[in-house]
Structures are given as C-alpha cells and as structure tokens.
Write a protein that holds these residues in place. Structure first.
Motif, PDB file in Angstrom:
ATOM      1  N   ALA A 274       0.838  -1.204   0.000  1.00  0.00           N
ATOM      2  CA  ALA A 274       0.000   0.000   0.000  1.00  0.00           C
ATOM      3  C   ALA A 274       0.872   1.252   0.000  1.00  0.00           C
ATOM      4  O   ALA A 274       0.565   2.229  -0.693  1.00  0.00           O
ATOM      5  CB  ALA A 274      -0.936  -0.010   1.212  1.00  0.00           C
ATOM      6  N   MET A 275       1.965   1.224   0.768  1.00  0.00           N
ATOM      7  CA  MET A 275       2.869   2.373   0.801  1.00  0.00           C
ATOM      8  C   MET A 275       3.495   2.590  -0.573  1.00  0.00           C
ATOM      9  O   MET A 275       3.534   3.723  -1.066  1.00  0.00           O
ATOM     10  CB  MET A 275       3.965   2.173   1.846  1.00  0.00           C
ATOM     11  CG  MET A 275       4.946   3.331   1.922  1.00  0.00           C
ATOM     12  SD  MET A 275       6.344   3.053   3.035  1.00  0.00           S
ATOM     13  CE  MET A 275       7.276   1.829   2.124  1.00  0.00           C
ATOM     14  N   ILE A 276       3.961   1.526  -1.208  1.00  0.00           N
ATOM     15  CA  ILE A 276       4.597   1.647  -2.520  1.00  0.00           C
ATOM     16  C   ILE A 276       3.597   2.142  -3.560  1.00  0.00           C
ATOM     17  O   ILE A 276       3.913   3.006  -4.378  1.00  0.00           O
ATOM     18  CB  ILE A 276       5.234   0.300  -2.942  1.00  0.00           C
ATOM     19  CG1 ILE A 276       6.438   0.010  -2.043  1.00  0.00           C
ATOM     20  CG2 ILE A 276       5.638   0.305  -4.409  1.00  0.00           C
ATOM     21  CD1 ILE A 276       7.023  -1.381  -2.195  1.00  0.00           C
ATOM     22  N   GLU A 277       2.397   1.624  -3.517  1.00  0.00           N
ATOM     23  CA  GLU A 277       1.359   2.069  -4.457  1.00  0.00           C
ATOM     24  C   GLU A 277       1.013   3.540  -4.267  1.00  0.00           C
ATOM     25  O   GLU A 277       0.635   4.217  -5.221  1.00  0.00           O
ATOM     26  CB  GLU A 277       0.109   1.208  -4.313  1.00  0.00           C
ATOM     27  CG  GLU A 277       0.307  -0.200  -4.834  1.00  0.00           C
ATOM     28  CD  GLU A 277      -0.837  -1.137  -4.469  1.00  0.00           C
ATOM     29  OE1 GLU A 277      -1.876  -0.670  -3.934  1.00  0.00           O
ATOM     30  OE2 GLU A 277      -0.677  -2.345  -4.703  1.00  0.00           O
ATOM     31  N   ALA A 278       1.163   4.041  -3.036  1.00  0.00           N
ATOM     32  CA  ALA A 278       0.839   5.445  -2.745  1.00  0.00           C
ATOM     33  C   ALA A 278       2.030   6.385  -2.963  1.00  0.00           C
ATOM     34  O   ALA A 278       1.887   7.584  -2.763  1.00  0.00           O
ATOM     35  CB  ALA A 278       0.336   5.561  -1.304  1.00  0.00           C
ATOM     36  N   PHE A 279       3.182   5.846  -3.352  1.00  0.00           N
ATOM     37  CA  PHE A 279       4.349   6.700  -3.589  1.00  0.00           C
ATOM     38  C   PHE A 279       4.001   7.823  -4.557  1.00  0.00           C
ATOM     39  O   PHE A 279       3.409   7.579  -5.608  1.00  0.00           O
ATOM     40  CB  PHE A 279       5.495   5.907  -4.224  1.00  0.00           C
ATOM     41  CG  PHE A 279       6.404   5.179  -3.288  1.00  0.00           C
ATOM     42  CD1 PHE A 279       6.340   5.334  -1.908  1.00  0.00           C
ATOM     43  CD2 PHE A 279       7.368   4.325  -3.794  1.00  0.00           C
ATOM     44  CE1 PHE A 279       7.198   4.647  -1.064  1.00  0.00           C
ATOM     45  CE2 PHE A 279       8.236   3.633  -2.957  1.00  0.00           C
ATOM     46  CZ  PHE A 279       8.140   3.799  -1.589  1.00  0.00           C
ATOM     47  N   PRO A 280       4.415   9.047  -4.217  1.00  0.00           N
ATOM     48  CA  PRO A 280       4.333  10.097  -5.238  1.00  0.00           C
ATOM     49  C   PRO A 280       5.336   9.774  -6.354  1.00  0.00           C
ATOM     50  O   PRO A 280       6.287   9.019  -6.148  1.00  0.00           O
ATOM     51  CB  PRO A 280       4.726  11.371  -4.483  1.00  0.00           C
ATOM     52  CG  PRO A 280       5.359  10.919  -3.218  1.00  0.00           C
ATOM     53  CD  PRO A 280       4.927   9.523  -2.953  1.00  0.00           C
ATOM     54  N   GLU A 281       5.126  10.324  -7.504  1.00  0.00           N
ATOM     55  CA  GLU A 281       5.975   9.983  -8.654  1.00  0.00           C
ATOM     56  C   GLU A 281       7.448  10.292  -8.404  1.00  0.00           C
ATOM     57  O   GLU A 281       8.325   9.548  -8.818  1.00  0.00           O
ATOM     58  CB  GLU A 281       5.477  10.710  -9.913  1.00  0.00           C
ATOM     59  CG  GLU A 281       5.885  10.025 -11.190  1.00  0.00           C
ATOM     60  CD  GLU A 281       5.469   8.558 -11.281  1.00  0.00           C
ATOM     61  OE1 GLU A 281       6.285   7.765 -11.793  1.00  0.00           O
ATOM     62  OE2 GLU A 281       4.371   8.187 -10.854  1.00  0.00           O
ATOM     63  N   TRP A 282       7.733  11.382  -7.676  1.00  0.00           N
ATOM     64  CA  TRP A 282       9.129  11.716  -7.410  1.00  0.00           C
ATOM     65  C   TRP A 282       9.806  10.650  -6.544  1.00  0.00           C
ATOM     66  O   TRP A 282      10.983  10.369  -6.697  1.00  0.00           O
ATOM     67  CB  TRP A 282       9.277  13.103  -6.777  1.00  0.00           C
ATOM     68  CG  TRP A 282       8.727  13.211  -5.386  1.00  0.00           C
ATOM     69  CD1 TRP A 282       7.487  13.632  -5.026  1.00  0.00           C
ATOM     70  CD2 TRP A 282       9.409  12.878  -4.167  1.00  0.00           C
ATOM     71  NE1 TRP A 282       7.339  13.570  -3.660  1.00  0.00           N
ATOM     72  CE2 TRP A 282       8.509  13.123  -3.102  1.00  0.00           C
ATOM     73  CE3 TRP A 282      10.680  12.395  -3.863  1.00  0.00           C
ATOM     74  CZ2 TRP A 282       8.845  12.895  -1.766  1.00  0.00           C
ATOM     75  CZ3 TRP A 282      11.011  12.173  -2.533  1.00  0.00           C
ATOM     76  CH2 TRP A 282      10.102  12.430  -1.513  1.00  0.00           C
ATOM     77  N   ARG A 283       9.038  10.033  -5.644  1.00  0.00           N
ATOM     78  CA  ARG A 283       9.606   8.986  -4.782  1.00  0.00           C
ATOM     79  C   ARG A 283       9.891   7.727  -5.591  1.00  0.00           C
ATOM     80  O   ARG A 283      10.908   7.065  -5.413  1.00  0.00           O
ATOM     81  CB  ARG A 283       8.649   8.696  -3.617  1.00  0.00           C
ATOM     82  CG  ARG A 283       9.101   7.567  -2.706  1.00  0.00           C
ATOM     83  CD  ARG A 283      10.454   7.847  -2.058  1.00  0.00           C
ATOM     84  NE  ARG A 283      10.904   6.760  -1.225  1.00  0.00           N
ATOM     85  CZ  ARG A 283      11.801   5.831  -1.567  1.00  0.00           C
ATOM     86  NH1 ARG A 283      12.337   5.851  -2.769  1.00  0.00           N
ATOM     87  NH2 ARG A 283      12.146   4.890  -0.728  1.00  0.00           N
ATOM     88  N   ARG A 284       8.988   7.418  -6.499  1.00  0.00           N
ATOM     89  CA  ARG A 284       9.190   6.268  -7.387  1.00  0.00           C
ATOM     90  C   ARG A 284      10.429   6.508  -8.269  1.00  0.00           C
ATOM     91  O   ARG A 284      11.231   5.606  -8.496  1.00  0.00           O
ATOM     92  CB  ARG A 284       7.939   6.063  -8.244  1.00  0.00           C
ATOM     93  CG  ARG A 284       7.840   4.742  -8.915  1.00  0.00           C
ATOM     94  CD  ARG A 284       6.501   4.596  -9.663  1.00  0.00           C
ATOM     95  NE  ARG A 284       5.342   4.953  -8.876  1.00  0.00           N
ATOM     96  CZ  ARG A 284       4.688   4.121  -8.056  1.00  0.00           C
ATOM     97  NH1 ARG A 284       5.092   2.895  -7.921  1.00  0.00           N
ATOM     98  NH2 ARG A 284       3.630   4.531  -7.392  1.00  0.00           N
ATOM     99  N   LEU A 285      10.594   7.727  -8.747  1.00  0.00           N
ATOM    100  CA  LEU A 285      11.759   8.091  -9.557  1.00  0.00           C
ATOM    101  C   LEU A 285      13.043   8.012  -8.737  1.00  0.00           C
ATOM    102  O   LEU A 285      14.071   7.538  -9.230  1.00  0.00           O
ATOM    103  CB  LEU A 285      11.584   9.497 -10.142  1.00  0.00           C
ATOM    104  CG  LEU A 285      12.714   9.997 -11.028  1.00  0.00           C
ATOM    105  CD1 LEU A 285      12.894   9.113 -12.253  1.00  0.00           C
ATOM    106  CD2 LEU A 285      12.454  11.431 -11.438  1.00  0.00           C
TER     107      LEU A 285
END
Length: 139
Positions: free
Chosen positions: A44-55
């Motif tokens: 759930a935390m990973i799915e909620a990552f903002p795009e900058w965090r995923r980047l």
C-alpha cells in the motif's frame, strides 16, 4: 590475492545490485507471485508513492548497478556512484518512507533493519572502491 578478492567483491556487488534491479522490475510491473511475499502495508505504501519517490527509488537502483559495473571496469568513479546510491536510498527511506509514508508500520522490523543494511552495503562498497583505488586496483 588482492586481485582475486577484488573480482569477487566486484562480482558480488553486481549480483547484489542486480537483484535490486530485479526487485524494482517485479514490483513496478506488479508481479503478483513475487509481491505475495511482502506485507500488504508495504505494498500500500509503494502504491501510494508520489511519482518523485518512485523516480528516486528507480534512480538509486540504477545507480547501484552502474556503480557495480564501474567497479568491474576498474573505474575510480565507482566510489562516487556508490556514495550517490547510498545517498539516494537514504533520502527515500529517511526523507519520505519513515516520516511521510507510514514506513515504520509498512516495513515492519525486518524491513526497517534490511533497509538500513541496503544503505550500509552501498556505503561499504564505496569505501571498498576507495580502498581499491588507493591500492592500484582501479584506474
């Protein structure tokens, strides 16, 4: 003997960071079989990552692989790239996951410890690359 140890460490660094790339790929492509091993809170935390965090996550993984390749190619720049990897990982973990991403609950005790180990391994590889450069194994 130093050269043999160097090649073992460099090979292990590539395997270690290669697994990070595999983990990133399996997670971002939402491979259900692979993701079944992780707690639902973490997903759930990973799915909620903002795009900058995923980047930032993607960048840190690719930096780790690049650093390991640079080490295998015996390039002194490997040290700086390992440090950049550790910094990017720490920024994501301590700068977002823990304070804003519900990281303490999402990671659980094992995940928290393992995340610190992941960052520490990159720092240790940076220190090893520095040592290898000083002893003529790089460059």
């Amino acid at each position: 003997m130093r050269k043999a140890v160097f090649w073992v460490v460099a090979g292990l660094a590539l395997l270690w960071n290669g697994f990070g790339l595999y983990d990133l790929y399996m997670t971002l492509t939402v491979n259900q079989d692979y993701l079944a091993q992780f707690p639902p809170e973490m997903m759930a935390m990973i799915e909620a990552f903002p795009e900058w965090r995923r980047l930032l996550w993607t960048t840190s993984v690719f930096l780790g692989v690049i650093a390991a390749i640079l080490l295998l190619l015996r390039r002194p720049m490997a040290e700086r790239v390992f440090w950049a990897t550790a910094a990017a990982m720490a920024a994501g973990f301590f700068g977002y996951d823990l304070p804003f991403g519900n990281g303490i609950e999402a990671y659980g005790t094992f995940g928290l410890v393992f995340s610190v180990i992941l960052i520490a391994v990159q720092a240790l590889l940076a220190l090893y690359a520095r040592w290898a450069a000083r002893h003529g194994l790089l460059g």
